[in-house]
Write an enzyme that holds these catalytic residues in place. Structure first.
Site, mmCIF file in Angstrom:
data_model
loop_
_atom_site.group_PDB
_atom_site.id
_atom_site.type_symbol
_atom_site.label_atom_id
_atom_site.label_comp_id
_atom_site.label_asym_id
_atom_site.label_seq_id
_atom_site.Cartn_x
_atom_site.Cartn_y
_atom_site.Cartn_z
ATOM 1 N N SER A 108 -3.017 -7.501 3.119
ATOM 2 C CA SER A 108 -3.216 -7.398 4.571
ATOM 3 C C SER A 108 -3.552 -8.772 5.152
ATOM 4 O O SER A 108 -3.125 -9.105 6.262
ATOM 5 C CB SER A 108 -4.346 -6.416 4.880
ATOM 6 O OG SER A 108 -4.052 -5.150 4.354
ATOM 7 N N ARG A 113 -2.502 -6.018 -8.321
ATOM 8 C CA ARG A 113 -1.366 -6.914 -8.109
ATOM 9 C C ARG A 113 -1.263 -7.975 -9.203
ATOM 10 O O ARG A 113 -0.198 -8.254 -9.712
ATOM 11 C CB ARG A 113 -1.485 -7.613 -6.747
ATOM 12 C CG ARG A 113 -1.158 -6.703 -5.595
ATOM 13 C CD ARG A 113 -1.633 -7.274 -4.315
ATOM 14 N NE ARG A 113 -3.062 -7.530 -4.388
ATOM 15 C CZ ARG A 113 -3.825 -7.829 -3.353
ATOM 16 N NH1 ARG A 113 -3.303 -7.959 -2.171
ATOM 17 N NH2 ARG A 113 -5.108 -8.014 -3.497
ATOM 18 N N LYS A 151 -15.645 -7.831 4.541
ATOM 19 C CA LYS A 151 -14.510 -8.154 5.418
ATOM 20 C C LYS A 151 -14.835 -7.863 6.873
ATOM 21 O O LYS A 151 -15.589 -6.939 7.170
ATOM 22 C CB LYS A 151 -13.278 -7.339 5.004
ATOM 23 C CG LYS A 151 -12.707 -7.752 3.664
ATOM 24 C CD LYS A 151 -11.469 -6.947 3.340
ATOM 25 C CE LYS A 151 -10.878 -7.351 1.994
ATOM 26 N NZ LYS A 151 -9.841 -6.408 1.542
ATOM 27 N N HIS A 193 0.847 -1.208 0.000
ATOM 28 C CA HIS A 193 0.000 0.000 0.000
ATOM 29 C C HIS A 193 0.878 1.253 0.000
ATOM 30 O O HIS A 193 0.603 2.211 -0.729
ATOM 31 C CB HIS A 193 -0.875 0.052 1.266
ATOM 32 C CG HIS A 193 -1.896 -1.029 1.377
ATOM 33 N ND1 HIS A 193 -2.060 -1.789 2.504
ATOM 34 C CD2 HIS A 193 -2.831 -1.469 0.499
ATOM 35 C CE1 HIS A 193 -3.053 -2.655 2.336
ATOM 36 N NE2 HIS A 193 -3.537 -2.479 1.119
HETATM 37 O O1 PNS Z 1 -8.938 -2.868 0.400
HETATM 38 P P1 PNS Z 1 -10.290 -3.332 -0.106
HETATM 39 O O2 PNS Z 1 -11.056 -4.066 0.980
HETATM 40 O O3 PNS Z 1 -10.189 -4.128 -1.363
HETATM 41 O O4 PNS Z 1 -11.111 -1.997 -0.472
HETATM 42 C C1 PNS Z 1 -12.438 -2.061 -0.902
HETATM 43 C C2 PNS Z 1 -13.152 -0.722 -0.632
HETATM 44 C C3 PNS Z 1 -13.126 -0.403 0.856
HETATM 45 C C4 PNS Z 1 -12.453 0.373 -1.419
HETATM 46 C C5 PNS Z 1 -14.636 -0.870 -1.134
HETATM 47 O O5 PNS Z 1 -15.280 -1.896 -0.424
HETATM 48 C C6 PNS Z 1 -15.420 0.436 -1.021
HETATM 49 O O6 PNS Z 1 -15.310 1.289 -1.884
HETATM 50 N N1 PNS Z 1 -16.175 0.595 0.071
HETATM 51 C C7 PNS Z 1 -16.979 1.790 0.318
HETATM 52 C C8 PNS Z 1 -18.448 1.546 -0.004
HETATM 53 C C9 PNS Z 1 -18.721 1.710 -1.485
HETATM 54 O O7 PNS Z 1 -18.561 2.772 -2.060
HETATM 55 N N2 PNS Z 1 -19.149 0.598 -2.141
HETATM 56 C C10 PNS Z 1 -19.495 0.622 -3.547
HETATM 57 C C11 PNS Z 1 -18.304 0.482 -4.451
HETATM 58 S S1 PNS Z 1 -18.093 -1.172 -4.926
#
Ligand code: PNS
Length: 163
Positions: A128, A90, A41, A17
């Site tokens: 992570s 990745r 998660k 990150h």
């Molecule tokens: O590190 P991650 O868990 O892959 O990140 C995913 C994240 C947190 C960026 C995604 O779940 C997110 O954007 N969450 C906020 C809620 C949202 O906007 N959801 C709709 C987009 S799919």
């Protein structure tokens, strides 16, 4: 001024990150690293804890800010007047999930572009979840997380082992 949001769970932030944050900070005038909720998660660290860890590892990076938000990414991006969402890719395995999120976000707000940065070769395997798994099983996580937050992560791993 160009503002980009780098969103994620960051549970916890890894050297992978940090590499993306550093590279994004050279491309955009302002980068806001946003700790958001991923409903799929179950995090080990609270949003506040993850935000603090990120603040520590980005100390001395003048155009990088850290924020937590529990709503939609596009709403946060609009609030911050961001024109781009930065994501790290990745491997091919990331692609489908990231593509789905990018298209969803564009459908919700087509003024914000998603920009993908490829992971550095040495971090291709890193996540992570890998940090937590290696730590839980007694492995050395030193190469996976920034040194200044290693002890805090190890402490949380010990707490999880006791549970
Ligand atoms: O590190 P991650 O868990 O892959 O990140 C995913 C994240 C947190 C960026 C995604 O779940 C997110 O954007 N969450 C906020 C809620 C949202 O906007 N959801 C709709 C987009 S799919």
């Amino acid at each position: 001024m160009t503002t980009a949001i780098y969103p994620g769970s960051f549970d916890p932030v890894t050297v992978g990150h940090l590499d993306i944050i550093k590279r994004a900070s050279k491309l955009f005038d302002r980068v806001i690293v946003a700790v958001l909720v991923n409903m799929e998660k179950r995090p080990w660290f609270t949003i506040e804890e993850r935000t603090e860890l990120l603040k520590k590892v980005t100390e001395g990076m003048p155009n990088v800010e850290i924020a937590g938000f529990d709503g939609l990414l596009v709403d946060f991006a609009a609030q911050k007047k961001a024109s781009a969402i930065v994501k790290g890719l990745r491997a091919v395995s990331d692609f489908e999930y990231e593509f789905q999120m990018a298209l969803t976000n564009r459908k919700l707000d087509d003024t914000i572009e998603t920009v993908f940065l490829t992971s550095s070769a040495e971090n291709m395997f890193l996540s992570s979840s890998i940090v937590k798994q290696v730590g839980l099983l007694g492995g050395d996580i030193a190469a996976f997380v920034p040194e200044c937050i290693k002890d805090e992560i190890l402490l949380r791993i010990k707490q999880r082992i006791k549970k």
